[in-house]
Design a protein around this motif. Sequence first.
Motif, short mmCIF file in Angstrom:
data_model
loop_
_atom_site.label_atom_id
_atom_site.label_comp_id
_atom_site.label_asym_id
_atom_site.label_seq_id
_atom_site.Cartn_x
_atom_site.Cartn_y
_atom_site.Cartn_z
N ALA A 1 0.83 -1.21 0.00
CA ALA A 1 0.00 0.00 0.00
C ALA A 1 0.86 1.26 0.00
N LEU A 2 2.09 1.18 0.52
CA LEU A 2 2.95 2.36 0.55
C LEU A 2 3.45 2.74 -0.84
N GLU A 3 3.28 1.86 -1.82
CA GLU A 3 3.58 2.22 -3.20
C GLU A 3 2.55 3.20 -3.75
N ALA A 4 1.35 3.19 -3.16
CA ALA A 4 0.29 4.12 -3.58
C ALA A 4 0.47 5.48 -2.92
N GLY A 5 1.08 5.52 -1.74
CA GLY A 5 1.28 6.76 -0.99
C GLY A 5 1.42 6.45 0.48
N ARG A 6 1.99 7.39 1.24
CA ARG A 6 2.19 7.09 2.65
C ARG A 6 1.43 8.01 3.59
N LYS A 7 0.74 9.03 3.07
CA LYS A 7 -0.01 9.92 3.95
C LYS A 7 -1.13 9.15 4.65
N LYS A 8 -1.12 9.17 5.98
CA LYS A 8 -2.11 8.47 6.81
C LYS A 8 -2.24 6.99 6.41
N THR A 9 -1.10 6.40 6.03
CA THR A 9 -1.08 4.99 5.65
C THR A 9 0.02 4.27 6.41
N VAL A 10 -0.31 3.10 6.96
CA VAL A 10 0.68 2.27 7.64
C VAL A 10 0.53 0.84 7.16
N VAL A 11 1.66 0.14 7.11
CA VAL A 11 1.65 -1.27 6.71
C VAL A 11 2.22 -2.11 7.85
N PHE A 12 1.79 -3.37 7.89
CA PHE A 12 2.20 -4.30 8.94
C PHE A 12 2.82 -5.53 8.27
N HIS A 13 4.08 -5.82 8.62
CA HIS A 13 4.78 -6.96 8.04
C HIS A 13 5.28 -7.89 9.14
N SER A 14 5.61 -9.11 8.75
CA SER A 14 6.00 -10.11 9.72
C SER A 14 7.02 -11.07 9.12
N LEU A 15 7.85 -11.64 9.99
CA LEU A 15 8.77 -12.69 9.57
C LEU A 15 8.17 -14.08 9.75
N SER A 16 6.98 -14.15 10.31
CA SER A 16 6.36 -15.44 10.60
C SER A 16 6.24 -16.31 9.36
N LYS A 17 5.65 -15.79 8.30
CA LYS A 17 5.43 -16.56 7.08
C LYS A 17 6.65 -16.49 6.17
N ARG A 18 7.20 -15.29 6.02
CA ARG A 18 8.34 -15.09 5.11
C ARG A 18 9.52 -15.96 5.47
N SER A 19 9.84 -16.03 6.78
CA SER A 19 11.07 -16.70 7.21
C SER A 19 10.83 -17.87 8.15
N GLY A 20 9.58 -18.29 8.30
CA GLY A 20 9.30 -19.42 9.19
C GLY A 20 9.64 -19.13 10.63
N MET A 21 9.30 -17.91 11.10
CA MET A 21 9.65 -17.48 12.46
C MET A 21 8.39 -17.19 13.28
N THR A 22 7.36 -18.02 13.13
CA THR A 22 6.12 -17.77 13.85
C THR A 22 6.34 -17.69 15.37
N GLY A 23 7.17 -18.59 15.90
CA GLY A 23 7.40 -18.62 17.34
C GLY A 23 8.33 -17.53 17.85
N TYR A 24 9.03 -16.86 16.96
CA TYR A 24 9.96 -15.80 17.36
C TYR A 24 9.23 -14.49 17.61
N ARG A 25 8.05 -14.33 17.03
CA ARG A 25 7.23 -13.12 17.16
C ARG A 25 8.03 -11.87 16.76
N SER A 26 8.19 -11.69 15.46
CA SER A 26 8.95 -10.54 15.00
C SER A 26 8.36 -10.00 13.70
#
Length: 387
Positions: free
Chosen positions: A218-243
């Motif tokens: 969504a930040l490719e569309a613009g960042r005014k009043k926009t926030v994104v949430f990302h995680s390593l849980s799925k990307r890096s198999g770190m579900t138990g690390y909580r990051s």
Amino acid sequence: MNRLLKEMKPYPMDELVKAREKLKREGKKIYDFGTGDPKEPTAPFIREAVKNAIPEVSQYPTVKGRPDLRKAISEWFESRFKVKLNPETEIIPSAGSKEAIFHFPLVFIEEDSEKKRVIYGTPAYPVYERGTLFAGGIPTPITLKYEDGFLLRLDRIDRSILEETRIVWINYPHNPTGATATKTYLEDIYGICREYDIILCSDECYTEIYFEEPPPSALEAGRKKTVVFHSLSKRSGMTGYRSGFVAGDESLIKEYLRFRSSFGVGSPEFIQIGAREAWKDEKHVEERREIFRKKKAIFEKFFKEEGLEFLEVKATFYFWVKVPEGISSKDYAFHLLKYGIVVSPGDFFGKGGKGFFRIALVPSVRECKEAVKVWKEAHKTLKRRRD
């Protein structure tokens, strides 16, 4: 007890966990496609980085997080989405994405304001609704439709509703359906949010599990009043690390950071060091994608052979499948459960899930092949019973 807690239904995944544990106690072989927690090992270099970083003296971490972690996130984001984020003012590390999503409305919903609606699509991850309720906001679920590709269509919502809306949640690639969104769609929804002064929150924790074009942010569309949430849980198999991390509009990040120390969500330093290394490496992510690609192929073939209609999987490790004719989602799930196969009824994810079930490609490739054989037997029994 908080009134909201008394009125809430059990968290949907709790039912799956209880059913699975009961089957385990009975000695049944379980093929768990319920909770989205893949079994592939976390990459050795990440585990080593964490182990080597465990200190002799344990001290409180800062909520703002390590500068080198924020720098690694900034560099990854620019490389991946071509959006440059200031690591000092536009990024906050989080303990996974779930806690950050839950806590966000607690900071930005004002109970006395006329703008306290929170819009999100349904079927959906339950945390959007629950975070809203605890913040005193008004949950406003919008039913997503198969024919729309499960895209949230703000352009079809009454103007009066949008004027009362404080936050809009989008989640693409989507849990539970696996639907994806284009950059044009994100630009359209960003424009509507700007027109009505709405905070746009984009849950993007599945952007890195894809099989065709890399999904946009969504930040490719613009960042005014926009926030994104990302995680390593799925990307890096770190579900138990909580990051994970939250990033976007500098003023929102500043305000959110100011209150996050109250939530006690500072990530341990040794986890942050492991996370730093994970964001700096793409090879292990590509390897994980290839494993999910193999699992995906197994079930695409199986569902087609069995005549089960499903949404084309371009990203995530989920299949969103229509149940066989003449049976409800829940009854179908309980039928499969007798054979040790755990799936999530679509109803678990709210309105719009009726008539569907979700599978998460969690078991190993070998177990997926085994499960398909067992599943075929379950279908034979179901067919005989209906005949």
